[in-house]
Every structure is written in C-alpha cells, then in structure tokens.
Scaffold this motif. Structure first.
Motif, mmCIF file in Angstrom:
data_model
loop_
_atom_site.group_PDB
_atom_site.id
_atom_site.type_symbol
_atom_site.label_atom_id
_atom_site.label_comp_id
_atom_site.label_asym_id
_atom_site.label_seq_id
_atom_site.Cartn_x
_atom_site.Cartn_y
_atom_site.Cartn_z
ATOM 1 N N GLY A 1 56.847 -0.159 -1.082
ATOM 2 C CA GLY A 1 56.043 0.013 0.138
ATOM 3 C C GLY A 1 54.716 0.680 -0.188
ATOM 4 N N TYR A 2 54.760 1.748 -0.992
ATOM 5 C CA TYR A 2 53.534 2.472 -1.351
ATOM 6 C C TYR A 2 52.554 1.557 -2.092
ATOM 7 C CZ TYR A 2 55.451 7.086 -0.141
ATOM 8 O OH TYR A 2 55.945 8.179 0.517
ATOM 9 N N GLU A 3 53.089 0.762 -3.019
ATOM 10 C CA GLU A 3 52.225 -0.144 -3.787
ATOM 11 C C GLU A 3 51.440 -1.057 -2.853
ATOM 12 O OE1 GLU A 3 51.188 -1.327 -7.064
ATOM 13 O OE2 GLU A 3 51.429 0.844 -7.095
ATOM 14 N N GLY B 1 51.138 15.110 2.796
ATOM 15 C CA GLY B 1 52.505 15.602 2.969
ATOM 16 C C GLY B 1 53.048 16.388 1.783
ATOM 17 N N GLY B 2 52.355 16.341 0.639
ATOM 18 C CA GLY B 2 52.863 17.007 -0.562
ATOM 19 C C GLY B 2 52.240 18.377 -0.767
ATOM 20 N N GLY B 3 52.025 18.738 -2.062
ATOM 21 C CA GLY B 3 51.483 20.053 -2.353
ATOM 22 C C GLY B 3 50.137 20.011 -3.050
ATOM 23 N N SER B 4 50.016 19.172 -4.111
ATOM 24 C CA SER B 4 48.790 19.187 -4.916
ATOM 25 C C SER B 4 47.595 18.671 -4.118
ATOM 26 C CB SER B 4 48.960 18.320 -6.164
ATOM 27 O OG SER B 4 50.039 18.780 -6.917
ATOM 28 N N GLY B 5 47.761 17.499 -3.489
ATOM 29 C CA GLY B 5 46.650 16.914 -2.724
ATOM 30 C C GLY B 5 46.423 17.647 -1.426
ATOM 31 N N SER B 6 47.520 17.992 -0.777
ATOM 32 C CA SER B 6 47.454 18.637 0.531
ATOM 33 C C SER B 6 46.828 20.033 0.440
ATOM 34 C CB SER B 6 48.887 18.726 1.057
ATOM 35 O OG SER B 6 48.924 19.233 2.330
ATOM 36 N N GLY C 1 46.069 14.954 -6.455
ATOM 37 C CA GLY C 1 47.522 14.752 -6.316
ATOM 38 C C GLY C 1 47.900 13.318 -6.657
ATOM 39 N N ASN C 2 49.182 13.036 -6.509
ATOM 40 C CA ASN C 2 49.726 11.755 -6.947
ATOM 41 C C ASN C 2 49.253 10.594 -6.068
ATOM 42 O OD1 ASN C 2 51.388 10.014 -8.371
ATOM 43 N ND2 ASN C 2 53.168 10.448 -7.079
ATOM 44 N N ALA C 3 49.474 10.689 -4.758
ATOM 45 C CA ALA C 3 49.056 9.604 -3.859
ATOM 46 C C ALA C 3 47.550 9.392 -3.954
ATOM 47 C CB ALA C 3 49.455 9.925 -2.429
ATOM 48 N N GLY C 4 46.792 10.487 -3.976
ATOM 49 C CA GLY C 4 45.325 10.392 -4.047
ATOM 50 C C GLY C 4 44.885 9.608 -5.275
ATOM 51 N N SER C 5 45.498 9.918 -6.430
ATOM 52 C CA SER C 5 45.099 9.252 -7.670
ATOM 53 C C SER C 5 45.504 7.782 -7.653
ATOM 54 C CB SER C 5 45.732 9.942 -8.874
ATOM 55 O OG SER C 5 45.452 11.314 -8.825
ATOM 56 N N LYS C 6 46.690 7.495 -7.103
ATOM 57 C CA LYS C 6 47.149 6.097 -7.070
ATOM 58 C C LYS C 6 46.242 5.255 -6.183
ATOM 59 C CE LYS C 6 51.631 6.980 -6.130
ATOM 60 N NZ LYS C 6 52.959 6.594 -5.636
ATOM 61 N N ILE C 7 45.811 5.818 -5.073
ATOM 62 C CA ILE C 7 44.939 5.069 -4.152
ATOM 63 C C ILE C 7 43.572 4.815 -4.801
ATOM 64 C CG2 ILE C 7 43.738 5.171 -1.909
ATOM 65 C CD1 ILE C 7 46.342 6.705 -0.922
ATOM 66 N N ASP D 1 48.132 6.115 8.000
ATOM 67 C CA ASP D 1 49.423 6.541 8.504
ATOM 68 C C ASP D 1 50.558 5.765 7.837
ATOM 69 O OD1 ASP D 1 51.567 7.376 9.990
ATOM 70 O OD2 ASP D 1 51.054 6.187 11.761
ATOM 71 N N ASN D 2 51.298 6.440 6.962
ATOM 72 C CA ASN D 2 52.408 5.775 6.261
ATOM 73 C C ASN D 2 53.453 5.237 7.234
ATOM 74 O OD1 ASN D 2 51.450 6.077 3.717
ATOM 75 N ND2 ASN D 2 52.850 7.696 3.089
ATOM 76 N N ASP D 3 53.613 5.918 8.358
ATOM 77 C CA ASP D 3 54.615 5.487 9.337
ATOM 78 C C ASP D 3 54.286 4.101 9.889
ATOM 79 O OD1 ASP D 3 56.919 6.805 10.053
ATOM 80 O OD2 ASP D 3 56.219 7.127 12.098
ATOM 81 N N TYR E 1 60.035 9.667 8.688
ATOM 82 C CA TYR E 1 61.285 9.654 7.932
ATOM 83 C C TYR E 1 61.298 10.677 6.803
ATOM 84 C CZ TYR E 1 58.169 6.933 4.982
ATOM 85 O OH TYR E 1 57.085 6.549 4.232
ATOM 86 N N GLU E 2 60.104 11.201 6.422
ATOM 87 C CA GLU E 2 60.061 12.163 5.315
ATOM 88 C C GLU E 2 60.573 13.544 5.725
ATOM 89 O OE1 GLU E 2 56.696 12.224 2.588
ATOM 90 O OE2 GLU E 2 55.890 10.504 3.673
ATOM 91 N N GLY E 3 60.553 13.808 7.039
ATOM 92 C CA GLY E 3 61.098 15.070 7.517
ATOM 93 C C GLY E 3 60.058 16.126 7.862
ATOM 94 N N MET F 1 50.972 -0.703 0.446
ATOM 95 C CA MET F 1 50.076 0.076 1.323
ATOM 96 C C MET F 1 48.789 0.446 0.582
ATOM 97 S SD MET F 1 52.395 2.977 3.037
ATOM 98 C CE MET F 1 54.076 2.711 3.473
ATOM 99 N N ASN F 2 48.942 0.876 -0.674
ATOM 100 C CA ASN F 2 47.767 1.313 -1.430
ATOM 101 C C ASN F 2 46.782 0.160 -1.634
ATOM 102 O OD1 ASN F 2 49.114 3.692 -1.508
ATOM 103 N ND2 ASN F 2 49.613 3.638 -3.695
ATOM 104 N N ARG F 3 47.331 -1.042 -1.833
ATOM 105 C CA ARG F 3 46.455 -2.216 -2.010
ATOM 106 C C ARG F 3 45.757 -2.558 -0.699
ATOM 107 N NH1 ARG F 3 50.096 -4.099 -6.322
ATOM 108 N NH2 ARG F 3 48.758 -3.843 -8.135
#
Ligand code: GDP
Length: 393
Positions: free
Chosen positions: A184-186, A110-115, A9-15, A170-172, A143-145, A188-190
């Motif tokens: 924020g993601y950038e 929290g998404g679909g591909s990685g989750s 997924g997206n977050a997984g690949s970015k990390i 934990d993104n929170d 905050y994502e719901g 956090m990922n670093r």
C-alpha cells in the motif's frame, strides 16, 4: 519551480525517493538538491535514487537512538535533531540557494524521526534561507492506533505554524484493503510523487517555446502564500502524441486550427480538470473551503486549448467559491499523457484532521491515566498480600 527537497525519517525519505524516480521517468528536473535525514541507519540504506552522500544520519551518539531510530518517540526525534543541528546545517553547505525557488520538507507525522525531527529541520531552514519552506506531511491511518495519531496531531501544529504552506497526505483515504501495508505504501508513494512533481515542476523547463498560458514558480509561490493546509487533486489521460504537430501558438498565428478540433480539446481539458478536482484528494477536504486554487495542465502543447483553460477556470471559481484561481500549462513535448494537477490552497474543512485530533486527545488521556496508576500497579504486583516480605537490597 526548482526545489531543495528534504526527506526526514523513513516515510519522508521514501517519498522523496519516489519523487526522484518520477522525475527521471518523465524527464523532469524539479529537485535540484535532495537530502534524507534519519535516525535509523538501516532506513537510510533503502533509497534507490537519493545519492549516498546526501544521506544524513543523526543521533548515532545519542543514548536513546544509537543509529537504530527513535522507536516512534516524537520527543526523542525532536531532541536528537536539535542536538545534531550543526550537522544538519553543514549538510546544506554546498546548496546553492540561487538555484532553488523553495524548500520542501517531507515527513510521516505518525512516527518519531520525521514527526519530531521535521519541525526542527524546518525551523533551521527558515533561519538559514529567505526562500519559502513548505512541508509535506503524511497523516497516519486510523488503523495505526492512538500513539501515531497523538504524534501526528502534535507535529501538525508545529509543521503548520513553522512552514509557509503544508501539503497533507492522508494514509487513511489512500489505503487499499486488499494490499499489505508495505504494498500500500509503495503505491501511495508513487501516486503522491506523481501529484507533487506534476504540480511543482511547472515552469521548471528552460524550453524556449513557452506556451502562452505557461505556469511559473511565482504562480505556485503566490498560491501557496496563504499558509495553512493544502491538498492536491489529479487526473491524467493518454494522448496520441504522434499526432502532435507544432505548438498552439503556431496554429493560432497561422489560423490553421480547425474550430471543431479546438472545441474538442477544450472539452477534454474541462473534463480533465473536473475529474482532477473531484478525484481523491491527497487529504480529503471541502473544495469550497479553499482560499486559492492553481491548476497545472501538463502534456504536449498540441493538446492545450485557450478556450478549455478559460472555461476550466470559470468553473473552478464557482466550485471553490474564490476568485483566486489560476490555470496554466506546463508544456511537455514528449509526454504521452495530458495531466491536470490541482492545488487547493488553505482548505479549512478537512474532516480527517478533526478525527486525528479527537483520536489524539483520547490517546493522551489514556496515556496519562496509565502513567498515574503504573507505579501503584507495579507495587501491588511485587508486594505480598500482608507486606511480610522485604527486598534483598
Ligand atoms: P520515522 O522514521 O520515525 O519518522 O517513522 P516512519 O516514517 O517509518 O513512520 C511514520 C508514519 O509514516 C507511520 O505512522 C505511517 O503513518 C507513515 N508511513 C510510514 N512509511 C510510509 C510510506 O512509505 N508511505 C506512506 N504514505 N506513509 C508511510
């Protein structure tokens, strides 16, 4: 340790991409093999460090995905990964497993591909290899719901039961209010990459001048052997590396180390380990609920102190309330920093996970309620008051 690292997924690949960046910046060599697996072609084009021939697009022939992602649908994420399992297996054809100590699967939950896809990939790797398969999962922010919380709570169950150990993020807890989500993601990922690589790269060097307390992959594997959920603490301090002359062993053996010098190094190490343990953990957790603890001290060998390591270990035994504490070093001759990465393995008190589960149960109930009344509401909407009208066909 040497790893095969797979971002799903997206977050997984970015990390994973940021892990490779941190490795190259710090002269480390942790990830022997990397893969990015995703259902979205555009996301697969984003990484800077993952080689193009290591990016695997799945689900491009699936009706619901067609190469555009799965729209945060965890069921479709899992379905697509299962359907393309042979392609995923084939991506590992040239992985020489003798070169790696373990595999790490990274995903945002929290998404679909990685989750959804992450657990399918893990299951496959567990079938293919005897080496431990670890998971790194990002918990969505409050905050994502409700929907991301529901995806994450369900995926967490699959991850934790299928992996040999699950490291959480934990993104929170890591969200900075003044930043945009992407900024924020950038960051956090670093931050996450620095923690993961500092910890897991211990013992990966072929440096023949191994320090006395050197940590190696078997120590890391043993600490993670508990299963469950783990978290990482981290602290670093700049050091005057030009002053570094010779290794600790040289000075001990020649008796050159001035006693006050060693005691100030010991104090520095103790302080650094305390800071790391009390720092913001990747997933906030009660330290005393940890089963095992491992600390990697990474930096120029001239900064290491046996006394400091010993007192840090004693302090941690009390703090974490376990006798299973390992503290060791990872010599990095050219490093301008002394860093402590602390792995708290199998922490059982993590309030954020309880919170996500509560959020998920609420979301599931709301979705079921909406589904139950949906047809009725649509029918009411399109039917006139006295039901005088008929459809055309
Ligand atoms: P997928 O591609 O369908 O797996 O979905 P994404 O990876 O885009 O998003 C899944 C979840 O990961 C989101 O709900 C966020 O909580 C989180 N997320 C997305 N991108 C990032 C990122 O770059 N860093 C971090 N820490 N979390 C992210």
């Amino acid at each position: 340790m040497k790893l095969a690292t797979i971002g799903v997924g997206n977050a997984g690949s970015k990390i994973v991409d940021r892990m490779l960046e941190f490795e190259s910046q710090t002269d480390r060599n942790l990830c022997q093999h990397v893969h990015a697996i995703n259902t979205a072609r555009t996301d697969l084009a984003k990484p800077d460090y993952i080689p193009e021939d290591r990016r695997v697009l799945i689900g491009d022939t699936n009706q619901k995905a067609k190469g555009h992602g799965v729209g945060g649908d965890v069921e479709v994420g899992a379905e697509v990964a299962k359907a393309d399992i042979e392609e995923i297996r084939r991506a590992f054809d040239d992985v020489d497993i003798h070169e790696v100590d373990a595999l790490l699967v990274v995903a945002g939950l929290g998404g679909g591909s990685g989750s959804g896809g992450g657990p399918v990939v893990i299951e496959t790797l567990q079938e293919m290899y005897d080496e431990p398969v670890y998971g790194l999962g990002v918990l969505p922010g409050k905050y994502e719901g409700g929907r991301p919380a529901l995806n994450a709570a369900r995926s967490l169950q699959s991850f934790v039961t299928k992996v040999d150990n699950f490291i959480g993020f934990d993104n929170d807890a890591w969200r900075a209010r003044e930043q945009t989500i992407e900024e924020g993601y950038e960051q956090m990922n670093r931050e996450l990459a620095a923690r993961l690589v500092t910890l897991l790269a211990a013992g990966e060097t072929d440096d023949s001048e191994v320090a006395e307390n050197a940590m190696d992959s078997s120590d890391i594997i043993r600490t993670l052997d508990t299963g469950g959920v783990s978290t990482i603490g981290y602290a670093a301090t700049e050091v005057d590396n030009d002053a570094a002359t010779g290794g600790l062993l040289d000075r001990w053996s020649t008796g050159d180390a001035a006693p006050e010098d060693d005691s100030s190094k010991a104090t520095k190490i103790q302080g650094l380990v305390r800071r790391a343990v009390n720092s913001r953990l990747t997933v906030p957790a009660e330290i005393s609920s940890a089963d095992r603890v491992l600390v990697v001290l990474s930096g120029p060998p001239s900064e290491f102190s046996r006394k400091g390591i010993e007192s840090a270990r004693q302090w941690l035994e009390q703090e974490a309330d376990t006798v299973e504490v390992l503290v060791g070093d990872d010599p990095r001759r050219k490093s301008p920093q002394l860093a402590a990465a602390v792995l708290l393995s199998n922490v059982t008190e993590t309030p954020r996970i309880d919170e996500i589960q509560n959020q998920a149960v609420d979301a599931q109930e709301k979705i079921a309620e909406q589904e139950a009344v949906r047809e009725e509401e649509i029918n009411d909407l399109i039917t006139d008051e006295n039901d005088d009208l008929d459809p055309v066909v």
